[in-house]
Design an enzyme around this catalytic site. Structure first.
Site, PDB file in Angstrom:
ATOM      1  N   GLU A 164       0.846  -1.202   0.000  1.00  0.00           N
ATOM      2  CA  GLU A 164       0.000   0.000   0.000  1.00  0.00           C
ATOM      3  C   GLU A 164       0.874   1.242   0.000  1.00  0.00           C
ATOM      4  O   GLU A 164       2.043   1.180   0.391  1.00  0.00           O
ATOM      5  CB  GLU A 164      -0.841   0.056   1.284  1.00  0.00           C
ATOM      6  CG  GLU A 164      -1.789  -1.082   1.455  1.00  0.00           C
ATOM      7  CD  GLU A 164      -2.480  -1.050   2.825  1.00  0.00           C
ATOM      8  OE1 GLU A 164      -3.040  -2.070   3.201  1.00  0.00           O
ATOM      9  OE2 GLU A 164      -2.422  -0.007   3.511  1.00  0.00           O
ATOM     10  N   TYR A 220      -7.097   2.118   6.254  1.00  0.00           N
ATOM     11  CA  TYR A 220      -6.250   0.982   5.852  1.00  0.00           C
ATOM     12  C   TYR A 220      -6.104  -0.116   6.897  1.00  0.00           C
ATOM     13  O   TYR A 220      -5.360  -1.053   6.686  1.00  0.00           O
ATOM     14  CB  TYR A 220      -4.863   1.472   5.448  1.00  0.00           C
ATOM     15  CG  TYR A 220      -4.239   2.447   6.432  1.00  0.00           C
ATOM     16  CD1 TYR A 220      -3.902   2.056   7.713  1.00  0.00           C
ATOM     17  CD2 TYR A 220      -3.988   3.768   6.050  1.00  0.00           C
ATOM     18  CE1 TYR A 220      -3.342   2.948   8.606  1.00  0.00           C
ATOM     19  CE2 TYR A 220      -3.432   4.668   6.943  1.00  0.00           C
ATOM     20  CZ  TYR A 220      -3.115   4.251   8.212  1.00  0.00           C
ATOM     21  OH  TYR A 220      -2.564   5.123   9.101  1.00  0.00           O
ATOM     22  N   LYS A 258      10.672   3.490   3.544  1.00  0.00           N
ATOM     23  CA  LYS A 258      10.664   4.957   3.503  1.00  0.00           C
ATOM     24  C   LYS A 258      11.456   5.443   2.293  1.00  0.00           C
ATOM     25  O   LYS A 258      12.587   5.010   2.081  1.00  0.00           O
ATOM     26  CB  LYS A 258      11.300   5.526   4.787  1.00  0.00           C
ATOM     27  CG  LYS A 258      10.516   5.240   6.051  1.00  0.00           C
ATOM     28  CD  LYS A 258       9.278   6.103   6.214  1.00  0.00           C
ATOM     29  CE  LYS A 258       9.498   7.403   6.916  1.00  0.00           C
ATOM     30  NZ  LYS A 258       9.855   7.393   8.289  1.00  0.00           N
ATOM     31  N   CYS A 311      21.678  48.934  -6.924  1.00  0.00           N
ATOM     32  CA  CYS A 311      20.829  48.385  -5.869  1.00  0.00           C
ATOM     33  C   CYS A 311      19.373  48.346  -6.355  1.00  0.00           C
ATOM     34  O   CYS A 311      18.873  49.360  -6.856  1.00  0.00           O
ATOM     35  CB  CYS A 311      20.939  49.245  -4.612  1.00  0.00           C
ATOM     36  SG  CYS A 311      19.747  48.765  -3.350  1.00  0.00           S
ATOM     37  N   CYS A 364      17.436  51.138  -3.911  1.00  0.00           N
ATOM     38  CA  CYS A 364      17.708  52.583  -3.910  1.00  0.00           C
ATOM     39  C   CYS A 364      18.409  53.051  -5.187  1.00  0.00           C
ATOM     40  O   CYS A 364      18.546  54.245  -5.411  1.00  0.00           O
ATOM     41  CB  CYS A 364      18.528  52.964  -2.684  1.00  0.00           C
ATOM     42  SG  CYS A 364      20.223  52.360  -2.766  1.00  0.00           S
ATOM     43  N   CYS A 374      25.400  47.059  -1.489  1.00  0.00           N
ATOM     44  CA  CYS A 374      24.882  48.415  -1.650  1.00  0.00           C
ATOM     45  C   CYS A 374      25.473  49.213  -0.492  1.00  0.00           C
ATOM     46  O   CYS A 374      25.276  48.855   0.670  1.00  0.00           O
ATOM     47  CB  CYS A 374      23.358  48.416  -1.566  1.00  0.00           C
ATOM     48  SG  CYS A 374      22.691  50.075  -1.332  1.00  0.00           S
ATOM     49  N   CYS A 426      19.757  53.417   2.214  1.00  0.00           N
ATOM     50  CA  CYS A 426      18.959  52.485   1.398  1.00  0.00           C
ATOM     51  C   CYS A 426      17.810  51.920   2.245  1.00  0.00           C
ATOM     52  O   CYS A 426      18.020  51.397   3.336  1.00  0.00           O
ATOM     53  CB  CYS A 426      19.847  51.360   0.894  1.00  0.00           C
ATOM     54  SG  CYS A 426      18.923  50.067   0.070  1.00  0.00           S
TER      55      CYS A 426
HETATM   56  S1  IVH Z   1      -0.667   0.412   8.821  1.00  0.00           S
HETATM   57  C1  IVH Z   1      -0.614  -1.855  12.704  1.00  0.00           C
HETATM   58  N1  IVH Z   1      -0.891   1.486   6.429  1.00  0.00           N
HETATM   59  O1  IVH Z   1       2.342   5.340   8.888  1.00  0.00           O
HETATM   60  C2  IVH Z   1      -0.571  -1.165  11.404  1.00  0.00           C
HETATM   61  N2  IVH Z   1      -0.027   2.836   8.176  1.00  0.00           N
HETATM   62  O2  IVH Z   1       4.944   5.019  10.209  1.00  0.00           O
HETATM   63  C3  IVH Z   1      -0.710   0.287  11.510  1.00  0.00           C
HETATM   64  N3  IVH Z   1       0.469   5.142   7.477  1.00  0.00           N
HETATM   65  O3  IVH Z   1       1.150   5.188  12.178  1.00  0.00           O
HETATM   66  C4  IVH Z   1      -0.391   1.116  10.371  1.00  0.00           C
HETATM   67  N4  IVH Z   1      -0.185   4.946   5.392  1.00  0.00           N
HETATM   68  O4  IVH Z   1      -0.073   6.736  10.503  1.00  0.00           O
HETATM   69  C5  IVH Z   1      -0.513   1.681   7.711  1.00  0.00           C
HETATM   70  N5  IVH Z   1      -1.201   2.320   4.287  1.00  0.00           N
HETATM   71  C6  IVH Z   1      -0.835   2.502   5.548  1.00  0.00           C
HETATM   72  C7  IVH Z   1      -0.349   3.743   5.994  1.00  0.00           C
HETATM   73  C8  IVH Z   1       0.054   3.867   7.322  1.00  0.00           C
HETATM   74  C9  IVH Z   1       0.296   5.777   6.307  1.00  0.00           C
HETATM   75  C10 IVH Z   1       1.034   5.784   8.688  1.00  0.00           C
HETATM   76  C11 IVH Z   1       0.281   5.499   9.957  1.00  0.00           C
HETATM   77  C12 IVH Z   1       1.298   4.840  10.851  1.00  0.00           C
HETATM   78  C13 IVH Z   1       2.589   5.338  10.271  1.00  0.00           C
HETATM   79  C14 IVH Z   1       3.746   4.457  10.623  1.00  0.00           C
END
Ligand code: IVH
Length: 699
Positions: free
Chosen positions: A145, A254, A342, A436, A439, A454, A459
């Site tokens: 996701e 989610y 990340k 400038c 001015c 300047c 100024c």
């Molecule tokens: S699952 C136990 N799914 O990311 C599972 N979190 O860094 C709980 N977040 O606290 C989270 N998109 O605020 C999940 N598709 C996604 C997400 C998601 C954003 C955030 C959420 C979580 C944080 C963790």
């Protein structure tokens, strides 16, 4: 022993430790003990940094370090805790989900704790996660996701009706934000089935809504939000739901805790059920089998994230089968059955619309890139410095170019280069201006410096910048005098010189008539001006804007010369004698005081009653404070938090933002948060505000 102050020092520190450990064969037992102590101190310091950052991020919504820095500190701490479990602290952020409950909202205890996700940052860490899963679950299937960059929310329905919306808070206790959640259009108020159910997801603000919100705030002279996440968090933390309602927030759901109870056996099916019930589930979801499919989903969204109308900061990988999830279970902080990849720090491309010049208070003229607004690592960038002529020429940056922007050191965005292949031939080459922009007087340049200046002392731009600087927080700290008000007062003729701050009271009636001002706001400005008269000398020295005299130099000079009078009379030779005052600073100070108009200014400030002496802060040691660590929590009524901290330090104590076994005293104000409970849990001495005031009385 507090040695580490920033990541550069940490690096230095680690290097020293590493070096000594390598020499352990030949060093004595005492030195080894010293090294062990240093490691423990280092771990404590990492916890301080992480806890502070976590508070700033989760509670204040004002992060001061980047996610990357936070993650790297956390990883370092995890590694050290694995190696030295005996030093692992109860309050380590590795076992606690960040965030505290702020006052003003009812508190909500989550029935199932709202956990965070572990992070992975590269391919080999993703593979390692998959390998760990495979040890327990052969041939795992995942759901991938998008990781939405907003704030997590828990929605509670009773009999199919929305009864409560809550933030995550610290994972155990959140804040009741039902009134605001109800304003979010794609959150159903009632479900298609009369279920008792809790659903979790993310509240976010789209990129478009964020840009127009900031535009509107700019028009109204309000502070801008740094990024859509902060804007969304700031919006749901409003007591007045009209504000949240006007902010165009949205949601993706989610997670369904206890999903089996609703007759589903996989996460994917839980998402389908959520959709059926009326929730918005992000459409960019994929069931994947095997690491290859997983990596290609990540690759796809790493490439395409910019095309989405909302911000994402990674990809979430979740085991699909609920029984398999159960088998893997949870750590104290994270599910073992999921992780978040990340994205790395970003580089973005945008069009350079124009190059505009600005004049600073020293007269330095700087070219600035005016950009088509883009979001870079979570913040909107529409303007950034191009430093000087040389910087632009070296990179051959032209107006109309598509430029690449990175965040240098993850703080200041920089134009790092140009996409030459995107040129159309219509781009306009850069030309440094000769006069400038404010001015019109001709600019000068020293052989040895890249910058143009300047030199016109009259100024307007220089004067306005100088006035803004004088009032700024680290200078005279005259509250309320930001950029636009100073500029307006300057243009209206109320503020032309620094000394005019102190005669503003004569125009009180007139000022109160100005649009946007009233009796109270003008009185606050005047009070703040009056208060600034009693600042210690170092603030005034910094505020005057003497070239090369920054905050630190101001302090050195004030401490050494004690009075303005003595500093004014100091010769070049005397100045260079002062420790840390070099030739350039000495010359600049002598030149400053040689100027008749500067002499005049100081004389008029003196006559007005601005303090011209150094007010030494003496530490008056006190047994109840000396060497002790204090934590302040809750709202203090009779004393400002900053004042309380200052007082503790003056009496020989130090303050910390987190309660740990090392804390000696916790001072508790009104509506204290989790620090109070923590202090009780650890049996730490607790003072209420009255106790504290008693202890500092007459000291
Ligand atoms: S699952 C136990 N799914 O990311 C599972 N979190 O860094 C709980 N977040 O606290 C989270 N998109 O605020 C999940 N598709 C996604 C997400 C998601 C954003 C955030 C959420 C979580 C944080 C963790």
């Amino acid at each position: 022993m507090m040695i580490i102050r920033n990541k550069y020092n940490i690096f230095h520190y680690k290097f020293v430790i590493g070096f000594i450990i390598n020499l352990r064969i030949i060093i004595s037992h005492d030195i080894m003990n010293m090294v062990i102590n240093m490691i423990q101190d280092h771990m404590d310091e990492l916890i301080e940094i992480l806890n502070r950052a976590s508070y700033e991020y989760h509670t204040l919504d004002k992060p001061t370090i980047t996610d990357q820095e936070y993650d790297s500190y956390l990883r370092e701490l995890i590694k050290l805790e694995e190696k030295y479990p005996e030093f692992k602290r109860l309050d380590s952020p590795t076992v606690r989900v960040g965030g505290e409950v702020i006052d003003g909202f009812n508190k909500v205890v989550h029935e199932v704790p709202m956990l965070s996700l572990s992070n992975v940052f590269n391919e080999s860490e993703i593979i390692a996660f998959d390998e760990r899963v495979k040890k327990e679950i052969p041939n795992p299937k995942y759901v991938c996701e998008l990781k939405i960059d907003g704030l997590s929310v828990s929605l509670l329905y009773k009999n199919g009706k929305l009864v409560r919306g809550a933030t995550r808070g610290d994972g155990i206790t959140g804040e009741d934000i039902t009134h605001n959640v109800k304003t979010i259009k794609n959150i159903p108020l009632s479900l298609s089935e009369p279920l008792d159910i809790e659903i979790r997801g993310e509240i976010y603000m789209s990129k478009d809504s964020f840009l127009s919100l900031n535009e509107e705030r700019k028009r109204n002279g309000m502070d801008l939000f740094a990024n859509p996440r902060n804007a969304a968090a700031g919006s749901v933390r409003q007591l007045d739901s009209k504000i949240a309602a006007s902010r165009n927030l949205s949601s993706f759901l989610y997670h369904l805790p206890n999903a089996e109870q609703y007759g589903v056996n996989s996460h994917y099916k839980a998402l389908e059920l959520m959709k059926k019930l009326g929730f918005t589930v992000n459409p960019n979801i994929k069931k994947v089998e095997g690491i290859k499919e997983l990596l290609s989903f990540i690759e796809k969204w790493t490439q395409n994230r910019e095309t989405l109308p909302y911000e994402i900061d990674g990809i979430v990988i979740k085991l699909d089968d609920l029984n398999a999830q159960k088998k893997l279970g949870y750590t104290a902080k994270y599910p073992r059955w999921a992780t978040a990849y990340k994205f790395p720090a970003m580089e973005v491309y945008t069009k350079l619309r124009d190059i505009k010049f600005s004049v600073g208070r020293t007269g330095q003229v700087t070219p600035n890139a005016i950009l088509e607004p883009v979001i870079l690592a979570g913040s909107t960038i529409s303007k950034t410095t191009l430093h000087n002529e040389e910087y632009v020429m070296l990179r051959d940056i032209r107006i109309g170019d598509i430029v690449s922007i990175k965040k240098a050191g993850d703080v200041i965005p920089e134009v790092v280069g140009v996409l030459e292949e995107r040129r159309t031939g219509k781009e306009i080459p850069f030309e440094m201006i000769k006069n400038c922009p404010i001015c019109g007087s001709s600019l000068t340049k020293k052989e040895t410096e890249a910058a143009y200046y300047c030199k016109n002392p009259h100024c307007d731009a220089k004067k306005i910048e100088g006035l803004i600087h004088y009032a700024s927080r680290d200078a005279m700290n005259i509250e309320g005098f930001g950029d636009s008000i100073v500029e307006d007062f300057y243009n209206m003729g109320y503020l032309k010189n620094i000394s005019d701050y102190y005669t503003l009271y004569q125009f009180k009636e007139e000022l109160m008539e100005l649009e946007g001002f009233g009796n109270k706001s003008i009185q606050n400005l005047l009070d703040s001006i009056e208060e600034s008269k009693s600042n210690s000398l170092e603030r005034l020295l910094f505020a005057l804007g003497i070239r090369h005299v920054g905050k630190k130099t101001g302090k050195i000079l004030a401490d050494y010369f004690k009075t303005m009078d003595r500093l004014e009379k100091a010769t070049y030779e005397e100045l260079v004698e002062v420790h840390d005052i070099g030739e350039i600073i000495a010359e600049s100070i002598v030149n400053y005081f040689a100027e008749p108009q500067n002499k005049e200014l100081i004389q008029s400030l003196r006559t007005i009653g601005v303090n011209m002496s150094y007010i030494e802060k003496k530490i008056s040691e006190n047994a109840e404070f000396l060497g002790k660590t204090f934590v302040l929590t809750g709202t203090l009524v009779a004393i400002k938090r900053e004042e309380a901290k200052e007082k503790i330090e003056l009496l020989g104590g130090k303050t910390s933002s987190t309660v740990s076994p090392k804390t000696d005293v916790v001072v508790v104000g009104d509506n204290p948060g989790s620090k109070f409970s923590k202090a009780k849990e650890l049996g730490i001495l607790i003072w209420n505000e009255q106790d504290f005031l008693e202890k500092i009385k007459n000291k």
